[in-house]
Design an enzyme around this catalytic site. Structure first.
Site, mmCIF file in Angstrom:
data_model
loop_
_atom_site.group_PDB
_atom_site.id
_atom_site.type_symbol
_atom_site.label_atom_id
_atom_site.label_comp_id
_atom_site.label_asym_id
_atom_site.label_seq_id
_atom_site.Cartn_x
_atom_site.Cartn_y
_atom_site.Cartn_z
ATOM 1 N N HIS A 190 0.871 -1.185 0.000
ATOM 2 C CA HIS A 190 0.000 0.000 0.000
ATOM 3 C C HIS A 190 0.908 1.236 0.000
ATOM 4 C CE1 HIS A 190 -2.798 2.952 1.775
ATOM 5 N NE2 HIS A 190 -3.784 2.147 1.441
ATOM 6 N N ASP B 20 3.061 -4.751 8.042
ATOM 7 C CA ASP B 20 1.852 -3.948 7.867
ATOM 8 C C ASP B 20 0.666 -4.906 8.002
ATOM 9 O OD1 ASP B 20 -0.366 -2.622 6.989
ATOM 10 O OD2 ASP B 20 0.572 -1.767 5.189
ATOM 11 N N GLN C 78 -4.504 -5.192 6.767
ATOM 12 C CA GLN C 78 -5.499 -6.111 6.193
ATOM 13 C C GLN C 78 -5.438 -7.495 6.830
ATOM 14 O OE1 GLN C 78 -7.854 -5.091 4.363
ATOM 15 N NE2 GLN C 78 -7.072 -3.139 3.646
ATOM 16 N N LYS D 101 -10.643 -0.641 10.279
ATOM 17 C CA LYS D 101 -10.775 -1.844 9.443
ATOM 18 C C LYS D 101 -11.111 -3.065 10.291
ATOM 19 C CE LYS D 101 -7.328 -0.086 6.136
ATOM 20 N NZ LYS D 101 -8.159 0.349 5.009
ATOM 21 N N CYS E 142 -4.718 2.448 -3.789
ATOM 22 C CA CYS E 142 -3.506 2.986 -3.128
ATOM 23 C C CYS E 142 -2.339 2.010 -3.220
ATOM 24 C CB CYS E 142 -3.770 3.345 -1.667
ATOM 25 S SG CYS E 142 -4.925 4.673 -1.477
HETATM 26 N N1 PLP Z 1 -1.677 -0.673 4.604
HETATM 27 C C1 PLP Z 1 -2.603 -1.455 4.027
HETATM 28 C C2 PLP Z 1 -2.224 -2.855 3.617
HETATM 29 C C3 PLP Z 1 -3.891 -0.981 3.841
HETATM 30 O O1 PLP Z 1 -4.816 -1.755 3.266
HETATM 31 C C4 PLP Z 1 -4.213 0.337 4.251
HETATM 32 C C5 PLP Z 1 -5.555 0.893 4.014
HETATM 33 O O2 PLP Z 1 -6.275 0.470 3.144
HETATM 34 C C6 PLP Z 1 -3.219 1.098 4.866
HETATM 35 C C7 PLP Z 1 -1.965 0.569 5.005
HETATM 36 C C8 PLP Z 1 -3.503 2.475 5.346
HETATM 37 O O3 PLP Z 1 -4.429 2.429 6.393
HETATM 38 P P1 PLP Z 1 -5.092 3.740 6.979
HETATM 39 O O4 PLP Z 1 -5.684 4.463 5.799
HETATM 40 O O5 PLP Z 1 -6.110 3.249 7.940
HETATM 41 O O6 PLP Z 1 -4.011 4.542 7.621
#
Ligand code: PLP
Length: 405
Positions: free
Chosen positions: A117, A194, A197, A220, A363
């Protein structure tokens, strides 16, 4: 499963029952969580820490209990290893900044993967720009699995940290993080996972995984927006300088200089979102009551069902088909002449039938570029989704593709 706990799901959209399949973007909230937010503001709201009055003491207890609950939820050794942030993005920015200040200098290297992401790319790119360091990328194989065999070649004596997603937010695939950690640790390189998900869908134990850092977002995981966490092993967090300055993160402030507070407060400048942390705790307790193993099993059956149904729709290509997924999958539709139907058109036609999915680059532009498409349609589920939702989605997709033909 437990659908009645989510009043938002009973509504109609464009005259059709809402089928919410955009959970990787954000999940809906059970009444336990929305009630907790109202309860906080109507019964015990007060600023936390250092308060001598009753409400402040109660609010402080709720915030710190939530920290302890979250520590146990992700299998941390102690609550002090949990830093509350605004979410995964802020956690990764905090880490990239502080870790970078402490450990990264010109010529050093940081390793991420192709399917990250943007939140797990851009903060590292910014760090590399600041420090004249180099960002290296674990490539993908043709089948969209991470080319783990390439990793040893990417890890050098200059590598300072590896940061990878446990679950891809586009493909939904579960990454070989355990193997990545093993290869990195053999070379004394720390690994950040990370978990944005992963934490909503899989039982997570940072200690069993032995990752050095872990990040996720409450929104999430059935919790509120605007709060998340950064986990770090104490031994690492103790070496990192603060990220932001202000109240709460200090020990003493003098004109001659400032000394900093102990963990984890050193990284929590300003009034924290103590209502958010409390509601985050309520959300994970909600997940625990259902059972993370139970919801994980339910979702994995459902995503397999969705994939199998999708593959029977003419012109549909599911990415990373047949691979283990958690919570999400991506696909595209090709018309009879073999031309890609723009994912946005599919998303719009599904929306007209009450089906909420997400389309675009999610993203993760480097991954989408790798796929060679303008974007994908992503279906993502949560514990409250059912086979009926998938059936409604498939029916709507068939209608959409017929209309476009
Ligand atoms: N990392 C991953 C794998 C994500 O799916 C997301 C959000 O979709 C993020 C980071 C960023 O999360 P947030 O927008 O809650 O900061």
């Amino acid at each position: 499963m437990h659908r009645d706990d989510f009043p938002i799901l009973t509504q109609h959209v464009h005259g059709k029952p809402l089928v919410y399949l955009d959970n990787a973007a954000t999940t809906q909230k059970p009444t336990a969580v929305t009630d907790a937010i109202v309860e906080a503001y109507t019964t015990w709201n007060a600023n936390i820490h250092r308060g001598t009055h009753h409400l402040s003491i109660v609010a402080t207890e709720k915030h710190e209990q939530a920290r302890a609950l979250l520590a146990s939820f992700i299998g941390a050794a102690e609550p002090e290893e949990i830093v509350f942030t605004r979410g995964t993005t802020e956690s990764l920015n905090l880490l990239a900044f502080s870790f970078g200040e402490a450990f990264v200098s010109e010529g050093d290297e940081i390793v991420v993967s192709t399917l990250e992401h943007h939140s797990n790319i851009v903060p590292w790119q910014m760090l590399c720009e600041r420090k004249k360091a180099v960002l290296k990328v674990i490539p993908l194989r043709d089948d969209l699995t991470l080319d783990i065999d390439a990793l040893p070649g990417l890890l050098t004596q200059h590598t300072k940290i590896v940061s990878v997603a446990l679950v891809s937010n586009v493909l939904g695939t579960v990454q070989p993080v355990q193997e990545i950690i093993r290869l990195a640790h053999e070379r004394h390189i720390p690994v950040c996972v990370d978990g944005a998900q992963a934490a909503p869908h899989l039982p997570v134990s940072v200690r069993a995984m032995d990752c050095d850092f872990f990040v996720c977002s409450a929104h999430k995981m059935y919790g509120p927006t605007g709060i998340g966490l950064l986990y770090g092993k104490r031994s690492w967090l103790e070496q990192l300088p603060p990220y932001q300055g202000g109240g709460e993160m200090i020990e003493h402030v003098r004109w001659s200089g400032t000394t900093y507070n102990q963990l984890p407060y050193r990284f929590e400048a300003g009034t924290p979102d103590y209502v958010g942390s409390y509601a985050f705790g309520v959300a994970v307790r909600y997940m625990q009551t259902i059972g993370v193993e139970t919801l994980s099993q339910h979702e994995s059956e459902l995503i397999a069902y969705a994939e199998q149904q999708l593959q029977q729709v003419e012109g549909v290509v599911v990415y990373a088909a047949g691979q283990k997924k958690a919570g999400a999958l991506s696909f595209n539709v090709y018309d009879t002449s073999g031309k890609l139907v723009h994912p946005f058109d599919i998303g719009t036609l599904l929306d007209r039938q009450g089906i909420a999915v997400r389309t675009g680059h999610h993203c993760a532009e480097p991954l989408i570029d790798h796929l060679g498409v303008p974007g994908t349609v992503r279906l993502s589920i949560a514990l409250y989704n059912s086979t009926e939702d998938i059936d409604a989605f498939i029916l709507a997709l068939r209608r959409a593709t017929q209309m476009l033909a």
